[in-house]
Design an enzyme around this catalytic site. Structure first.
Site, short mmCIF file in Angstrom:
data_model
loop_
_atom_site.label_atom_id
_atom_site.label_comp_id
_atom_site.label_asym_id
_atom_site.label_seq_id
_atom_site.Cartn_x
_atom_site.Cartn_y
_atom_site.Cartn_z
N GLU A 48 79.34 12.88 -52.36
CA GLU A 48 80.24 13.86 -51.72
C GLU A 48 79.75 15.27 -52.04
O GLU A 48 79.11 15.51 -53.08
CB GLU A 48 81.67 13.65 -52.25
CG GLU A 48 82.68 14.63 -51.66
CD GLU A 48 84.13 14.22 -51.86
OE1 GLU A 48 84.39 13.26 -52.63
OE2 GLU A 48 85.01 14.86 -51.25
N ASN A 195 89.15 9.87 -43.99
CA ASN A 195 89.18 9.45 -45.40
C ASN A 195 90.55 9.78 -45.97
O ASN A 195 91.06 10.90 -45.80
CB ASN A 195 88.12 10.23 -46.20
CG ASN A 195 88.31 10.05 -47.70
OD1 ASN A 195 88.01 8.99 -48.25
ND2 ASN A 195 88.82 11.07 -48.38
N GLU A 196 91.14 8.82 -46.65
CA GLU A 196 92.42 9.03 -47.32
C GLU A 196 93.36 9.85 -46.44
O GLU A 196 93.90 10.88 -46.85
CB GLU A 196 92.23 9.66 -48.70
CG GLU A 196 91.45 8.75 -49.64
CD GLU A 196 91.52 9.11 -51.13
OE1 GLU A 196 92.03 10.18 -51.47
OE2 GLU A 196 91.06 8.28 -51.93
N TYR A 264 90.83 3.53 -58.22
CA TYR A 264 90.23 4.10 -59.43
C TYR A 264 90.99 3.59 -60.66
O TYR A 264 92.22 3.42 -60.61
CB TYR A 264 90.31 5.63 -59.42
CG TYR A 264 89.37 6.28 -58.42
CD1 TYR A 264 88.04 6.50 -58.73
CD2 TYR A 264 89.83 6.70 -57.16
CE1 TYR A 264 87.18 7.12 -57.83
CE2 TYR A 264 88.97 7.31 -56.25
CZ TYR A 264 87.65 7.52 -56.59
OH TYR A 264 86.79 8.12 -55.70
N GLU A 320 85.54 3.49 -52.39
CA GLU A 320 85.65 4.33 -53.61
C GLU A 320 86.22 3.47 -54.72
O GLU A 320 87.34 2.93 -54.57
CB GLU A 320 86.52 5.56 -53.37
CG GLU A 320 85.85 6.61 -52.50
CD GLU A 320 86.63 7.90 -52.35
OE1 GLU A 320 87.33 8.30 -53.31
OE2 GLU A 320 86.56 8.49 -51.26
N GLN A 369 81.00 8.38 -58.27
CA GLN A 369 80.07 8.72 -57.21
C GLN A 369 78.65 8.65 -57.76
O GLN A 369 78.48 8.47 -58.97
CB GLN A 369 80.37 10.11 -56.68
CG GLN A 369 81.74 10.22 -56.04
CD GLN A 369 81.92 11.54 -55.26
OE1 GLN A 369 81.00 12.32 -55.07
NE2 GLN A 369 83.16 11.77 -54.81
O1 AHR Z 1 85.88 10.69 -55.39
C1 AHR Z 1 86.69 11.81 -55.54
C2 AHR Z 1 87.82 11.85 -54.54
O2 AHR Z 1 88.69 10.78 -54.78
C3 AHR Z 1 87.45 11.68 -53.09
O3 AHR Z 1 87.04 12.86 -52.50
C4 AHR Z 1 88.73 11.19 -52.48
O4 AHR Z 1 88.50 10.39 -51.34
C5 AHR Z 1 89.40 10.45 -53.60
O5 AHR Z 1 90.72 10.84 -53.76
#
Ligand code: AHR
Length: 517
Positions: A48, A195-196, A264, A320, A369
């Site tokens: 990113e 995205n999101e 995450y 992600e 990432q």
């Molecule tokens: O990876 C960091 C961020 O986490 C990304 O930009 C977003 O898609 C997610 O919330």
């Protein structure tokens, strides 16, 4: 430096070795019972425009003193090729839904400078844009995964981007591409529609997004033999309602091939997060617990998809995932720069084993990432580069790419912390096109080695080699001063008799074994 794992590989003859030590841990591998192919894309990455992922990490520009190819760091290119990166997602993340691709084409000096409002409000000069990204994928020999802008873009803008990238016809977009130095269209494998979009991508409801997605998707063409695998924005974590909304209606689900999910592991949530390097066993345990939850998350979303798509034509794209800790002290909080320890290595092994097991539905995944951001495989500082423990796991596990999943059955002791417990072992196995079997295991227990008895049923093998990644401490890491502190070594902690392997795994370790007939 990257040749060392090969040099350290040892050949271990099966016959005449130690006695099998019975253990409570048993991994049965049925070598002639095959499952789905494990898509190589499960081993994908994510880059990113965030902190030093692109600028400094990947892209230094053609005038840099750092050795580069068309502005892309050579050391990074070499390391990523060695890891066999299959696909790369770009330009975000949240950045994608503020990105206007025409800002990033044409002569570098004429490109628009913008403010990266998601990540530190820094100036983005757009020197890394479409042509630079596609050149990067060519140099890496990997597939492009481009994330389009639904949140602040338009249908026209997204449709034109796809045309600019992939069309071989005569049109204003292809003319523009040619003027910018690229005659032939590129191939783009994956294209995400936002995205999101439930959050940074527009705070939409699932219904509103689904309607938008249908409209956007309608205008994303398949040009000149390129077949876009369109990825609809999916939910995060346990938001099963979002998946239900995207899947239940035929008119919606017909407009995408893959549905993304994000998850995450954030120890104790956003309010605490914890340090990437200074943590205690409670935080180690909690990280493992959260990592293992990925299994239930995948199962939950897959179960909904199964109801509407029993033939499993749609892929779950976990684009992600990873550990999210506090930024390193003294660094920009908006840059998400974190160190990477042995804990992250075990995290990577747990996730990759889970994805392997769900290869019938999980068709692609991208750790967040790739460089200098969150759970990175590479960290850079000026002209220096280090490989993280997570990198080593990806390199060791590359043997599963496009191999066929084998049926396994794992019974193991608990890793107990206080009054809580987790399974102490994570494992998966596959057979590749040459008939070699690969077994990947992780020992989650940071205090205790484990002995795993592993009967391999259905086939026999004459040669076994292995690699192990372990470290003295839970929080051992590689630094710019000591870049090879955590690195793989030849693994000899196994024996084999009558088709039964006995594997002794050190505490907090990751092991990959190769069995050849
Ligand atoms: O990876 C960091 C961020 O986490 C990304 O930009 C977003 O898609 C997610 O919330």
């Amino acid at each position: 430096m990257l040749l060392f794992p090969l040099l350290f590989l040892v050949v271990f003859q099966i016959s005449g070795q130690k006695e099998i030590v019975p253990s409570v841990n048993q991994l049965v591998i049925i070598a002639n019972n095959t499952g789905p192919v494990i898509s190589k894309d499960i081993y994908g990455h994510f880059s990113e425009h965030l902190g030093a992922c692109i600028y400094g990490g990947l892209w230094v520009g053609t005038d840099s003193k750092i050795p580069n190819t068309f502005g892309i760091r050579n050391d990074v290119l070499f390391a990523l090729r060695e890891m066999k990166i299959p696909n790369l997602r770009w330009p975000g993340g949240c950045f994608a839904d503020t990105y206007h691709w025409k800002d990033g084409i044409g002569p570098q000096e004429k490109r628009a400078s913008i403010v990266n409002t998601n990540w530190g409000n820094v100036t983005e000069d757009n020197s890394f844009g479409t042509h630079e990204f596609m050149k990067l994928t060519e140099l890496l020999g990997c597939d492009a995964y481009i994330n389009g802008n639904v949140g602040s873009g338009s249908v026209k803008e997204m449709a034109e981007w796809v045309e600019y990238l992939t069309s071989g016809n005569e049109s204003p977009m292809t003319k523009l591409r040619k003027e910018n130095g690229r005659e032939k269209p590129w191939k783009v494998k994956y294209f995400a529609i936002g995205n999101e979009n439930w959050g940074c991508g527009g705070n939409m409801t699932a219904e509103f997004y689904a309607n938008n997605m249908r409209q956007y998707s309608t205008f994303l063409g398949d040009y000149s033999g390129n077949n876009l695998y369109k990825v609809a924005c999916g939910p995060s974590d346990w938001n099963f309602g979002w998946t239900e909304t995207l899947m239940k209606d035929e008119g919606t689900r017909d407009r995408f091939q893959g549905l993304s999910i994000h998850y995450y592991s954030i120890v104790d949530g956003w309010g605490y997060m914890g340090s990437a390097t200074k943590f205690n066993e409670r935080e180690w345990f909690e990280t493992m617990r959260m990592n293992l939850q990925m299994e239930d998350i995948v199962k939950g979303h897959a179960a909904i998809m199964d109801r509407y798509d029993p033939q499993k034509k749609k892929g779950l794209v976990v684009d992600e995932w990873g550990n999210w800790f506090k930024v390193e002290p003294g660094t920009n909080p908006g840059f998400l720069y974190q160190q990477n320890t042995m804990r992250d290595a075990v995290t990577a092994a747990i996730h990759l084993n889970i994805f392997n097991h769900h290869a019938d539905r999980v068709k692609s995944a991208n750790i967040a990432q790739m460089i200098n951001v969150l759970q990175s495989v590479i960290l850079t500082k000026d002209d220096k580069m280090i490989l993280t423990p997570t990198y080593h796991v990806f390199r060791m596990f590359r043997v599963h790419q496009d191999a066929t999943l084998l049926k396994t059955d794992l019974k193991c002791e608990d890793y107990v912390y206080g009054d809580k417990k987790l399974p102490s072992i994570s494992a998966s196995a596959s057979v590749d096109k040459e008939g070699k079997v690969h077994i990947s295991l992780a020992n989650l227990n940071p205090n205790k080695s484990v002995v795993v008895t592993c009967p391999v049923i259905g086939e026999s093998y004459s040669k076994i080699t292995g690699e192990v990644l372990t470290a003295p401490e839970m929080n051992s890491f590689n630094s710019f001063e000591n870049p090879d502190f955590v690195k793989p070594a030849a693994f000899t902690g196994f024996s084999s008799k009558n088709g039964i392997l006995t594997i002794t795994m050190p505490s907090k370790s990751v092991v990959v074994l190769e069995l050849t007939k």
